[in-house]
Write an enzyme that holds these catalytic residues in place. Structure first.
Site, PDB file in Angstrom:
ATOM      1  N   TYR A 133      56.644  20.047  44.680  1.00 21.55           N
ATOM      2  CA  TYR A 133      56.251  21.001  43.646  1.00 21.55           C
ATOM      3  C   TYR A 133      56.456  20.385  42.252  1.00 21.55           C
ATOM      4  O   TYR A 133      55.815  20.777  41.298  1.00 21.55           O
ATOM      5  CB  TYR A 133      57.123  22.261  43.715  1.00 21.55           C
ATOM      6  CG  TYR A 133      56.762  23.271  44.782  1.00 21.55           C
ATOM      7  CD1 TYR A 133      56.017  22.932  45.905  1.00 21.55           C
ATOM      8  CD2 TYR A 133      57.194  24.591  44.659  1.00 21.55           C
ATOM      9  CE1 TYR A 133      55.727  23.882  46.879  1.00 21.55           C
ATOM     10  CE2 TYR A 133      56.897  25.551  45.624  1.00 21.55           C
ATOM     11  CZ  TYR A 133      56.169  25.176  46.731  1.00 21.55           C
ATOM     12  OH  TYR A 133      55.885  26.123  47.682  1.00 21.55           O
ATOM     13  N   GLY A 134      57.390  19.437  42.182  1.00 17.50           N
ATOM     14  CA  GLY A 134      57.875  18.951  40.891  1.00 17.50           C
ATOM     15  C   GLY A 134      56.857  18.242  40.024  1.00 17.50           C
ATOM     16  O   GLY A 134      57.066  18.072  38.829  1.00 17.50           O
ATOM     17  N   CYS A 149      68.043  19.103  40.495  1.00 16.15           N
ATOM     18  CA  CYS A 149      67.043  19.058  41.573  1.00 16.15           C
ATOM     19  C   CYS A 149      67.816  19.027  42.876  1.00 16.15           C
ATOM     20  O   CYS A 149      68.825  18.314  42.995  1.00 16.15           O
ATOM     21  CB  CYS A 149      66.186  17.795  41.431  1.00 16.15           C
ATOM     22  SG  CYS A 149      65.060  17.552  42.813  1.00 16.15           S
ATOM     23  N   THR A 150      67.323  19.811  43.850  1.00 19.40           N
ATOM     24  CA  THR A 150      68.072  19.951  45.103  1.00 19.40           C
ATOM     25  C   THR A 150      68.214  18.632  45.866  1.00 19.40           C
ATOM     26  O   THR A 150      69.122  18.482  46.677  1.00 19.40           O
ATOM     27  CB  THR A 150      67.362  20.961  46.014  1.00 19.40           C
ATOM     28  OG1 THR A 150      65.974  20.607  46.085  1.00 19.40           O
ATOM     29  CG2 THR A 150      67.503  22.364  45.492  1.00 19.40           C
ATOM     30  N   HIS A 151      67.307  17.686  45.636  1.00 23.95           N
ATOM     31  CA  HIS A 151      67.376  16.420  46.359  1.00 23.95           C
ATOM     32  C   HIS A 151      68.465  15.481  45.835  1.00 23.95           C
ATOM     33  O   HIS A 151      68.931  14.606  46.550  1.00 23.95           O
ATOM     34  CB  HIS A 151      66.043  15.673  46.249  1.00 23.95           C
ATOM     35  CG  HIS A 151      64.976  16.186  47.144  1.00 23.95           C
ATOM     36  ND1 HIS A 151      64.456  17.449  47.025  1.00 23.95           N
ATOM     37  CD2 HIS A 151      64.319  15.599  48.173  1.00 23.95           C
ATOM     38  CE1 HIS A 151      63.530  17.617  47.944  1.00 23.95           C
ATOM     39  NE2 HIS A 151      63.420  16.508  48.651  1.00 23.95           N
ATOM     40  N   CYS A 201      65.437  26.011  44.919  1.00 17.68           N
ATOM     41  CA  CYS A 201      64.588  24.926  44.412  1.00 17.68           C
ATOM     42  C   CYS A 201      64.577  25.052  42.891  1.00 17.68           C
ATOM     43  O   CYS A 201      64.260  26.122  42.361  1.00 17.68           O
ATOM     44  CB  CYS A 201      63.177  25.088  44.974  1.00 17.68           C
ATOM     45  SG  CYS A 201      61.961  23.957  44.292  1.00 17.68           S
ATOM     46  N   ASN A 202      64.957  23.980  42.221  1.00 15.83           N
ATOM     47  CA  ASN A 202      65.035  24.042  40.757  1.00 15.83           C
ATOM     48  C   ASN A 202      63.659  24.206  40.125  1.00 15.83           C
ATOM     49  O   ASN A 202      63.485  24.956  39.171  1.00 15.83           O
ATOM     50  CB  ASN A 202      65.674  22.756  40.229  1.00 15.83           C
ATOM     51  CG  ASN A 202      67.121  22.645  40.643  1.00 15.83           C
ATOM     52  OD1 ASN A 202      68.007  23.019  39.899  1.00 15.83           O
ATOM     53  ND2 ASN A 202      67.382  22.160  41.835  1.00 15.83           N
ATOM     54  N   THR A 203      62.677  23.499  40.670  1.00 14.12           N
ATOM     55  CA  THR A 203      61.321  23.550  40.116  1.00 14.12           C
ATOM     56  C   THR A 203      60.762  24.963  40.240  1.00 14.12           C
ATOM     57  O   THR A 203      60.203  25.520  39.282  1.00 14.12           O
ATOM     58  CB  THR A 203      60.415  22.543  40.861  1.00 14.12           C
ATOM     59  OG1 THR A 203      61.024  21.258  40.811  1.00 14.12           O
ATOM     60  CG2 THR A 203      59.040  22.495  40.259  1.00 14.12           C
ATOM     61  N   GLU A 213      64.385  11.653  50.402  1.00 14.78           N
ATOM     62  CA  GLU A 213      63.693  12.030  51.649  1.00 14.78           C
ATOM     63  C   GLU A 213      63.653  10.870  52.638  1.00 14.78           C
ATOM     64  O   GLU A 213      63.637  11.065  53.843  1.00 14.78           O
ATOM     65  CB  GLU A 213      62.258  12.436  51.324  1.00 14.78           C
ATOM     66  CG  GLU A 213      62.191  13.662  50.472  1.00 14.78           C
ATOM     67  CD  GLU A 213      61.404  14.759  51.116  1.00 14.78           C
ATOM     68  OE1 GLU A 213      60.516  14.465  51.918  1.00 14.78           O
ATOM     69  OE2 GLU A 213      61.692  15.919  50.798  1.00 14.78           O
TER      70      GLU A 213
HETATM   71  N1  DGL Z   1      63.097  21.103  45.487  1.00 14.06           N
HETATM   72  C1  DGL Z   1      62.600  20.502  44.265  1.00 14.06           C
HETATM   73  C2  DGL Z   1      63.572  20.826  43.123  1.00 14.06           C
HETATM   74  O1  DGL Z   1      64.710  21.213  43.331  1.00 14.06           O
HETATM   75  C3  DGL Z   1      62.401  19.011  44.397  1.00 14.06           C
HETATM   76  C4  DGL Z   1      61.264  18.605  45.287  1.00 14.06           C
HETATM   77  C5  DGL Z   1      59.899  18.958  44.749  1.00 14.06           C
HETATM   78  O2  DGL Z   1      59.443  18.334  43.763  1.00 14.06           O
HETATM   79  O3  DGL Z   1      59.272  19.830  45.324  1.00 14.06           O
HETATM   80  O4  DGL Z   1      63.197  20.702  41.979  1.00 14.06           O
END
Ligand code: DGL
Length: 282
Positions: free
Chosen positions: A45-46, A199-201, A76-78, A156
């Site tokens: 999504y980012g 960001c969760t990752h 998810c932060n995004t 990932e």
């Molecule tokens: N889960 C997204 C976040 O926390 C990172 C991965 C994405 O770009 O979708 O921003």
């Protein structure tokens, strides 16, 4: 006790990264059933536009609401940055929690000199949600945002440390942290003392990031503070589960259950068997 208290908490992320929040929630609230949806078919999504992120997030959240949840956690932060307000309006009175305010709270509390660096996806940094949230909590803070797009595929792929990851991190952060003779963006501001993983990752890359920024910088993320906020909200709304049976966990993904289980195990910090992951369409 509220009747809805028996329902699970619904967690949503664009993929597997939100499992870092799932893990923190399971530790903080071991009696709660958790239903997790990762929209891996549309990940990432980012790098997408705000309207697209809102559209995708609404669809995913609707799926969880249709299945029956007592609260939505946008892990998810995004998605939180772009869609939290829309989701709250759309699903009211269902409580909807995001990860940005808790992350901002953790960073504002951790920083001594007030210079906080937020690393996140392109969309999160461009949207300015973290910058605004930190300014609300701590108006004296100076926030530097940096989009670190390549951290997502590295996490990932399970490349969590080593020279390649550190090289990528150095490339993104050298100027901000004055590494390798790089210059800080503004000589009048103090050197940053806090790195917020927005960001969760990114918690998976913590060791490599620590090697790059050095021991003096505090590294914080939103998982633990989000879990704490969720616990407070459940208590305040009388929605804590009262049963004494074991908690039930379900994992849904929109693509490739085997990959979700494999990569998800890294984020969860334990083996996630394939047969615990179900495929859904939005
Ligand atoms: N889960 C997204 C976040 O926390 C990172 C991965 C994405 O770009 O979708 O921003």
């Amino acid at each position: 006790m509220n009747d809805s208290s028996r329902l699970p908490i619904g967690l949503f992320d664009s993929g597997m990264g939100g499992l870092t929040v799932f893990k923190a929630l399971a530790e903080r609230l071991p009696g709660e059933d958790l239903l997790y949806l990762g929209d891996t078919a549309r990940l990432p999504y980012g790098t997408k536009g705000r309207d697209t992120i809102i559209r995708y997030t609404l669809k995913a959240a609707q799926k969880l609401v249709d299945m029956g949840v007592k609260m939505l956690v946008i892990a998810c932060n995004t998605a939180t940055s772009a869609a939290l307000v829309t989701l709250r309006e759309h699903f009211a009175p269902l409580p909807v929690m995001g990860v940005v305010d808790p992350g901002a709270q953790a960073a504002a509390a951790a920083s001594v000199n007030g210079h906080i660096v937020v690393v996140a996806t392109e969309a999160t940094i461009a949207g300015g949600a973290y910058q605004q949230a930190i300014a609300r909590i701590r108006p004296d803070a100076f926030v530097t945002g940096r989009a670190c797009t390549l951290f997502v595929p590295l996490a990932e792929e399970g490349w969590m440390n080593g020279p390649i990851v550190e090289g990528v991190a150095r490339r993104y952060l050298a100027d901000i942290f004055s590494l390798e003779g790089g210059r800080a963006p503004d000589a009048r501001t103090p050197a940053p003392d806090t790195l917020l993983l927005g960001c969760t990752h990114f918690p998976l890359l913590q060791e490599a990031l620590r090697n790059v920024v050095g021991p003096g910088v505090r590294i914080v993320d939103s998982a633990a503070t989000t879990a704490q906020r969720v616990a407070e909200e459940l208590r305040a709304t009388n929605l804590l589960r009262q049963g004494d049976g074991p908690a039930h966990y379900s994992f849904l993904t929109t693509d490739n259950t085997a990959r979700f289980a494999r990569t998800g195990s890294l984020f969860l910090g334990r083996n996630l068997p394939d047969d615990q992951v179900s495929l859904v369409d939005l």
